[in-house]
Design a protein around this motif. Structure first.
Motif, PDB file in Angstrom:
ATOM      1  N   UNK A  15       0.834  -1.203   0.000  1.00 51.85           N
ATOM      2  CA  UNK A  15       0.000   0.000   0.000  1.00 51.85           C
ATOM      3  C   UNK A  15       0.870   1.255   0.000  1.00 51.85           C
ATOM      4  N   UNK A  16       2.008   1.201   0.677  1.00 48.89           N
ATOM      5  CA  UNK A  16       2.936   2.339   0.655  1.00 48.89           C
ATOM      6  C   UNK A  16       3.447   2.600  -0.752  1.00 48.89           C
ATOM      7  N   UNK A  17       3.700   1.534  -1.489  1.00 48.52           N
ATOM      8  CA  UNK A  17       4.125   1.681  -2.878  1.00 48.52           C
ATOM      9  C   UNK A  17       2.999   2.287  -3.717  1.00 48.52           C
ATOM     10  N   UNK A  18       1.762   1.875  -3.448  1.00 51.83           N
ATOM     11  CA  UNK A  18       0.619   2.427  -4.171  1.00 51.83           C
ATOM     12  C   UNK A  18       0.461   3.914  -3.876  1.00 51.83           C
ATOM     13  N   UNK A  19       0.729   4.315  -2.639  1.00 53.01           N
ATOM     14  CA  UNK A  19       0.666   5.735  -2.273  1.00 53.01           C
ATOM     15  C   UNK A  19       1.668   6.517  -3.113  1.00 53.01           C
ATOM     16  N   UNK A  20       2.914   6.076  -3.106  1.00 58.69           N
ATOM     17  CA  UNK A  20       3.967   6.790  -3.839  1.00 58.69           C
ATOM     18  C   UNK A  20       3.670   6.849  -5.333  1.00 58.69           C
ATOM     19  N   UNK A  21       3.286   5.727  -5.908  1.00 59.46           N
ATOM     20  CA  UNK A  21       3.046   5.700  -7.348  1.00 59.46           C
ATOM     21  C   UNK A  21       1.785   6.462  -7.730  1.00 59.46           C
ATOM     22  N   UNK A  22       0.763   6.417  -6.890  1.00 59.39           N
ATOM     23  CA  UNK A  22      -0.468   7.155  -7.210  1.00 59.39           C
ATOM     24  C   UNK A  22      -0.227   8.654  -7.136  1.00 59.39           C
ATOM     25  N   UNK A  23       0.603   9.086  -6.189  1.00 53.80           N
ATOM     26  CA  UNK A  23       0.897  10.519  -6.086  1.00 53.80           C
ATOM     27  C   UNK A  23       1.707  10.995  -7.288  1.00 53.80           C
ATOM     28  N   UNK A  24       2.658  10.175  -7.733  1.00 52.65           N
ATOM     29  CA  UNK A  24       3.439  10.543  -8.928  1.00 52.65           C
ATOM     30  C   UNK A  24       2.522  10.627 -10.144  1.00 52.65           C
ATOM     31  N   UNK A  25       1.611   9.673 -10.282  1.00 52.95           N
ATOM     32  CA  UNK A  25       0.671   9.670 -11.401  1.00 52.95           C
ATOM     33  C   UNK A  25      -0.279  10.863 -11.320  1.00 52.95           C
ATOM     34  N   UNK A  26      -0.814  11.109 -10.135  1.00 50.92           N
ATOM     35  CA  UNK A  26      -1.742  12.234  -9.952  1.00 50.92           C
ATOM     36  C   UNK A  26      -1.059  13.554 -10.291  1.00 50.92           C
ATOM     37  N   UNK A  27       0.172  13.681  -9.880  1.00 49.56           N
ATOM     38  CA  UNK A  27       0.912  14.914 -10.170  1.00 49.56           C
ATOM     39  C   UNK A  27       1.076  15.100 -11.680  1.00 49.56           C
ATOM     40  N   UNK A  28       1.410  14.026 -12.386  1.00 49.40           N
ATOM     41  CA  UNK A  28       1.564  14.095 -13.843  1.00 49.40           C
ATOM     42  C   UNK A  28       0.245  14.436 -14.531  1.00 49.40           C
ATOM     43  N   UNK A  29      -0.847  13.904 -13.999  1.00 55.41           N
ATOM     44  CA  UNK A  29      -2.166  14.104 -14.613  1.00 55.41           C
ATOM     45  C   UNK A  29      -2.856  15.384 -14.155  1.00 55.41           C
ATOM     46  N   UNK A  30      -2.352  15.984 -13.093  1.00 51.57           N
ATOM     47  CA  UNK A  30      -3.048  17.131 -12.500  1.00 51.57           C
ATOM     48  C   UNK A  30      -4.316  16.696 -11.790  1.00 51.57           C
ATOM     49  N   UNK A  31      -4.293  15.470 -11.257  1.00 48.73           N
ATOM     50  CA  UNK A  31      -5.471  14.889 -10.609  1.00 48.73           C
ATOM     51  C   UNK A  31      -5.342  14.990  -9.099  1.00 48.73           C
ATOM     52  N   UNK A  32      -6.468  14.813  -8.414  1.00 51.11           N
ATOM     53  CA  UNK A  32      -6.494  14.696  -6.968  1.00 51.11           C
ATOM     54  C   UNK A  32      -6.494  13.234  -6.569  1.00 51.11           C
ATOM     55  N   UNK A  33      -6.287  12.991  -5.285  1.00 42.61           N
ATOM     56  CA  UNK A  33      -6.247  11.626  -4.771  1.00 42.61           C
ATOM     57  C   UNK A  33      -7.181  11.509  -3.572  1.00 42.61           C
ATOM     58  N   UNK A  34      -7.942  10.424  -3.560  1.00 46.10           N
ATOM     59  CA  UNK A  34      -8.742  10.059  -2.393  1.00 46.10           C
ATOM     60  C   UNK A  34      -8.102   8.837  -1.761  1.00 46.10           C
ATOM     61  N   UNK A  35      -7.561   9.003  -0.557  1.00 43.36           N
ATOM     62  CA  UNK A  35      -7.047   7.866   0.196  1.00 43.36           C
ATOM     63  C   UNK A  35      -8.208   7.213   0.924  1.00 43.36           C
ATOM     64  N   UNK A  36      -8.244   5.892   0.911  1.00 44.80           N
ATOM     65  CA  UNK A  36      -9.395   5.194   1.482  1.00 44.80           C
ATOM     66  C   UNK A  36      -8.930   4.021   2.328  1.00 44.80           C
ATOM     67  N   UNK A  37      -9.371   4.019   3.572  1.00 46.06           N
ATOM     68  CA  UNK A  37      -9.110   2.902   4.476  1.00 46.06           C
ATOM     69  C   UNK A  37     -10.447   2.259   4.793  1.00 46.06           C
ATOM     70  N   UNK A  38     -10.544   0.959   4.556  1.00 50.88           N
ATOM     71  CA  UNK A  38     -11.753   0.227   4.921  1.00 50.88           C
ATOM     72  C   UNK A  38     -11.338  -0.906   5.845  1.00 50.88           C
ATOM     73  N   UNK A  39     -11.998  -0.990   6.984  1.00 49.01           N
ATOM     74  CA  UNK A  39     -11.689  -1.989   7.999  1.00 49.01           C
ATOM     75  C   UNK A  39     -12.887  -2.905   8.186  1.00 49.01           C
TER      76      UNK A  39
END
Length: 147
Positions: A15-39
């Motif tokens: 999940x930490x890797x997904x955080x890093x890669x999603x932020x890099x992708x979002x930055x390139x796309x000019x997108x926002x990110x929704x972090x979601x924790x489901x327990x």
């Protein structure tokens, strides 16, 4: 094209890797990110468990999982701020993890889901199931799978 990425996290290294890669992708796309924790909810009590004890255990579990979710989302929010990416965090208790992810994608108007998978292979999926595979079957939102 993609304006809001949904990134389910659980505190694992994947999940930490997904955080890093999603932020890099979002930055390139000019997108926002929704972090979601489901327990998941705690297991139902055995026949010999007193109801009051179970209720105390549920309350303790809820407090513990909420604190864990807040910690994960806070770290994600800080990483998003450092990357210059708009962030929102969401938390939900639900036994249907994949259904909760698909539902959050709809409610959060997310147009891509970024998930990490353990990549256990066919036997592992048969034995343990695959949340990623279930999410694919429950949503029409494109899914970027990292492993």
């Amino acid at each position: 094209m993609f304006k809001q990425l949904l990134v389910p996290i659980d505190g694992s290294e994947l999940a930490s890797q997904a955080v890093a890669q999603s932020l890099a992708l979002a930055r390139q796309l000019g997108a926002g990110v929704t972090g979601f924790v489901v327990e998941a909810m705690p297991a139902l009590p055995g026949m010999g468990t007193h109801l009051a004890n179970y209720q105390r255990e549920v309350k303790a579990h809820e407090a513990q999982t909420e604190a864990h979710a807040k910690k994960l989302l806070s770290a994600f929010e800080q990483a998003a701020a450092d990357a210059g990416v708009a962030f929102q965090g969401e938390y939900e208790r639900n036994d249907d993890i994949a259904g909760a992810i698909a539902g959050m994608a709809d409610r959060g108007h997310c147009d891509m889901i970024v998930m990490a998978t353990h990549g256990r292979g066919a036997f592992g999926e048969l034995l343990f199931g695959s949340q990623t595979k279930r999410v694919i079957s429950l949503t029409k939102v494109p899914l970027l799978v990292l492993h």
